[in-house]
Design a protein around this motif. Structure first.
Motif, mmCIF file in Angstrom:
data_model
loop_
_atom_site.group_PDB
_atom_site.id
_atom_site.type_symbol
_atom_site.label_atom_id
_atom_site.label_comp_id
_atom_site.label_asym_id
_atom_site.label_seq_id
_atom_site.Cartn_x
_atom_site.Cartn_y
_atom_site.Cartn_z
ATOM 1 N N ASN A 1 0.611 -1.167 -0.001
ATOM 2 C CA ASN A 1 0.038 0.165 0.083
ATOM 3 C C ASN A 1 1.006 1.371 0.100
ATOM 4 O OD1 ASN A 1 -2.277 -1.712 0.063
ATOM 5 N ND2 ASN A 1 -2.166 -1.731 2.319
ATOM 6 N N PRO A 2 1.904 1.411 -0.855
ATOM 7 C CA PRO A 2 2.692 2.586 -0.780
ATOM 8 C C PRO A 2 1.891 4.001 -1.318
ATOM 9 C CG PRO A 2 2.921 1.496 -2.922
ATOM 10 C CD PRO A 2 2.160 0.425 -1.904
ATOM 11 N N VAL B 1 7.808 8.560 0.497
ATOM 12 C CA VAL B 1 7.006 7.619 0.368
ATOM 13 C C VAL B 1 6.394 7.064 1.709
ATOM 14 C CG1 VAL B 1 6.276 5.321 -0.692
ATOM 15 C CG2 VAL B 1 7.850 6.844 -1.908
ATOM 16 N N THR B 2 5.356 6.674 1.876
ATOM 17 C CA THR B 2 5.009 5.877 3.119
ATOM 18 C C THR B 2 4.308 4.710 2.620
ATOM 19 O OG1 THR B 2 3.463 6.004 5.148
ATOM 20 C CG2 THR B 2 2.495 7.185 3.174
ATOM 21 N N ALA C 1 4.368 -3.179 9.797
ATOM 22 C CA ALA C 1 4.586 -1.685 10.186
ATOM 23 C C ALA C 1 4.768 -0.759 9.090
ATOM 24 C CB ALA C 1 6.132 -1.774 10.890
ATOM 25 N N GLN C 2 4.288 0.403 9.840
ATOM 26 C CA GLN C 2 4.134 1.721 8.905
ATOM 27 C C GLN C 2 5.593 2.193 8.697
ATOM 28 O OE1 GLN C 2 1.072 1.122 7.514
ATOM 29 N NE2 GLN C 2 1.478 3.351 6.837
ATOM 30 N N ARG C 3 6.078 2.482 7.583
ATOM 31 C CA ARG C 3 7.370 3.157 7.077
ATOM 32 C C ARG C 3 7.063 4.332 6.500
ATOM 33 N NH1 ARG C 3 11.360 -0.894 7.005
ATOM 34 N NH2 ARG C 3 12.789 1.036 7.062
#
Length: 151
Positions: A75-76, A110-111, A118-120
């Motif tokens: 999900n980028p 980017v997220t 984990a969210q990055r």
């Protein structure tokens, strides 16, 4: 297991991919996508390229130089793009022997969700930025041939 790579003009490559809601179900697919990407001498592989219409890709921009740095993006979302651009000749595992010159931002932020859920958030520049953008294009049904008249 090495997966078959979907080839252009297969209509699945033009689909908008669905978000992933359960990261725990992706472990086997992620491993198979890396195995497939490395076997095909690629630097990135998006889920639609193996027939899965979900927002997932794997990449490793440095392995051909000897150092592996595998990245999984689920999900980028692109947060920002630099006004400075770069122009690179890009190839695609789904469009054999048809490289295209593509102009893209030099830097992006980017997220994404990683393989552990984990969210990055991170920045990419140069070739790595182009690789991320190429793979996100796949998730949106965009192919390098769409840039042929623009570059």
């Amino acid at each position: 297991m090495i997966l078959p790579i979907v080839q252009h003009p297969d209509p699945r490559l033009r689909q908008l991919c669905a978000p992933v809601f359960d990261v725990a179900e992706l472990g086997g697919l992620i491993a198979e996508m890396f195995e497939t990407m490395y076997a095909a001498s690629g630097r990135g592989l998006a889920a639609p390229q193996v027939g899965r219409l979900i927002r997932l890709f794997v990449m490793d921009c440095t392995w051909k130089e000897g150092e592996r740095s595998p990245v999984v993006m689920i999900n980028p979302e692109i947060l920002s793009r630099s006004p400075e651009t770069q122009r690179n000749e890009e190839g695609c595992l789904s469009i054999a022997d048809h490289p295209v010159w593509v102009e893209r931002p030099e830097r992006i932020e980017v997220t994404w969700t990683d393989a552990q859920g984990a969210q990055r958030r991170g920045g990419f520049k140069g070739f790595a930025a182009a690789c991320v953008l190429h793979e996100i294009d796949h998730l949106d049904g965009v192919l390098i041939v769409d840039y042929e008249d623009k570059a």
